[in-house]
Every structure is written in C-alpha cells, then in structure tokens.
Design a protein around this motif. Structure first.
Motif, short mmCIF file in Angstrom:
data_model
loop_
_atom_site.label_atom_id
_atom_site.label_comp_id
_atom_site.label_asym_id
_atom_site.label_seq_id
_atom_site.Cartn_x
_atom_site.Cartn_y
_atom_site.Cartn_z
N ALA A 76 0.86 -1.18 0.00
CA ALA A 76 0.00 0.00 0.00
C ALA A 76 0.89 1.23 0.00
N ILE A 77 0.55 2.19 -0.82
CA ILE A 77 1.22 3.48 -0.84
C ILE A 77 0.23 4.49 -0.28
N ILE A 78 0.64 5.16 0.79
CA ILE A 78 -0.24 6.13 1.44
C ILE A 78 0.52 7.45 1.53
N TYR A 79 -0.16 8.51 1.15
CA TYR A 79 0.47 9.82 1.29
C TYR A 79 -0.57 10.83 1.73
N GLY A 80 -0.09 11.92 2.34
CA GLY A 80 -0.97 12.82 3.05
C GLY A 80 -1.70 13.87 2.26
N SER A 81 -1.31 14.09 1.00
CA SER A 81 -1.93 15.15 0.23
C SER A 81 -1.73 14.91 -1.25
N LYS A 82 -2.66 15.38 -2.07
CA LYS A 82 -2.51 15.21 -3.51
C LYS A 82 -1.28 15.95 -4.02
N SER A 83 -0.78 16.93 -3.28
CA SER A 83 0.44 17.63 -3.69
C SER A 83 1.68 16.73 -3.59
N ASP A 84 1.57 15.60 -2.89
CA ASP A 84 2.67 14.64 -2.75
C ASP A 84 2.69 13.60 -3.87
N LYS A 85 1.70 13.63 -4.72
CA LYS A 85 1.52 12.60 -5.74
C LYS A 85 2.74 12.43 -6.64
N GLN A 86 3.32 13.54 -7.08
CA GLN A 86 4.47 13.46 -7.99
C GLN A 86 5.66 12.75 -7.34
N GLY A 130 4.33 8.41 2.67
CA GLY A 130 5.05 9.65 2.47
C GLY A 130 4.34 10.82 3.12
N ALA A 131 5.13 11.70 3.75
CA ALA A 131 4.55 12.87 4.39
C ALA A 131 5.59 13.98 4.51
N GLY A 132 5.11 15.20 4.50
CA GLY A 132 5.98 16.35 4.67
C GLY A 132 5.68 17.06 5.98
N LEU A 133 6.42 18.15 6.21
CA LEU A 133 6.27 18.98 7.41
C LEU A 133 6.46 18.13 8.67
N ALA A 134 5.47 18.09 9.56
CA ALA A 134 5.61 17.31 10.80
C ALA A 134 5.68 15.81 10.52
#
Length: 159
Positions: free
Chosen positions: A4-14, A62-66
């Motif tokens: 499973a690939i999980i990321y926090g925002s559509k801005s992380d898609k690339q 994948g996640a950014g910031l905190a």
C-alpha cells in the motif's frame, strides 16, 4: 504480494509516483491512498484495518512537514512501514527527523527526502525474502545495473 502506498496530500503525488512506477516494473500489486493522520484519522484507521484484512505486506507512507503519517500508521499495525520524508518548508529535514525519530518499539524504516524510488526498492527487497520469483527479478536487476554502470563508466575514468 501487496503493497500500500499512502500519502498525506494530492500535492505529494508526484514524489510518490516513483514508488508506484518501480513496483509496477517488478509486477508487484499495490494500492494508493491519500489520507491524513490529522485531517481524517478515522479514515486512516479504517484503511489500515482493511489493508490488514486484505493481507497487505508492506506500507510505503510519504509525508511532509511534521510528517506524522508514517508513525501513526506504524502505531496502528504490525505491517512494516517505510517512511518517505517529503520536502516542504525546511527542505524536508523537518519531515526526515519526524519519521526517523520514532519512539522505541514503533519503528519506521526511513529513506531519503523525496526518495520514493528507494522506498519501493526496500519493499521489493523485503518481499524478495519470501517470493523466489521476485528474488530472481531483483538479482537480474542488480546484475543489469552493474553491467550498465561498467559500460557507461569504464571509458570515462581518465581526467
């Protein structure tokens, strides 16, 4: 084999697309989810339960910031989690430190900033322990990589 690939925002898609591309190249079944540990924690928890029910073997998050997403996922499951810090405000160092500094007994394997390719490669290596056909593909990939490196660099070594 399920990842499973999980990321926090559509801005992380690339950033996350490189993981999907490599998994696809190796013929590994995967699903993608955009979920937030803070904005939709209930949806994240129900998705984790569904992944467990469907015998998911590895989660790439994948996640950014905190960058709490990989750690929150790891706290709710025993499925191995590979975290990808995503570059944002502080060049990704904030996310890197958030992911790599997990408390004792809740580990998250962590790759370099924006390096979803290596997250997928680590997932492939982990799965190759269990699946011999994947192990063979990975050995061929590594051998081809060596041959290509030698071919591209053997004549360029003189200054």
């Amino acid at each position: 084999m399920k990842v499973a690939i999980i990321y926090g925002s559509k801005s992380d898609k690339q950033v996350m697309a490189n993981a999907a591309k490599l998994l696809k190249e190796f013929g590994i079944e995967y699903t993608c989810h955009i979920l937030s540990a803070h904005r939709v924690p209930e949806n994240l928890s129900s998705t984790i339960k569904e992944l467990e029910k469907n015998k998911c073997e590895i989660i790439i998050a994948g996640a950014g910031l905190a960058a709490h997403l990989p750690g929150v996922i790891a706290s709710q499951t025993i499925i191995p989690v590979i975290g990808i810090p995503i570059k944002a405000e502080l060049g990704g160092m904030d996310a890197l430190l958030s992911i790599v500094q997990m408390p004792k007994s809740i580990p998250v394997a962590t790759v370099g900033i924006n390096n979803s390719y290596n997250a997928a490669m680590l997932a492939i290596e982990m799965l190759a322990i269990k699946y011999s056909e994947l192990s063979n593909k990975l050995l061929k990939f590594r051998n081809d990589m060596k041959i290509k490196f030698i071919e591209e660099n053997s004549k360029e070594s003189e200054l």
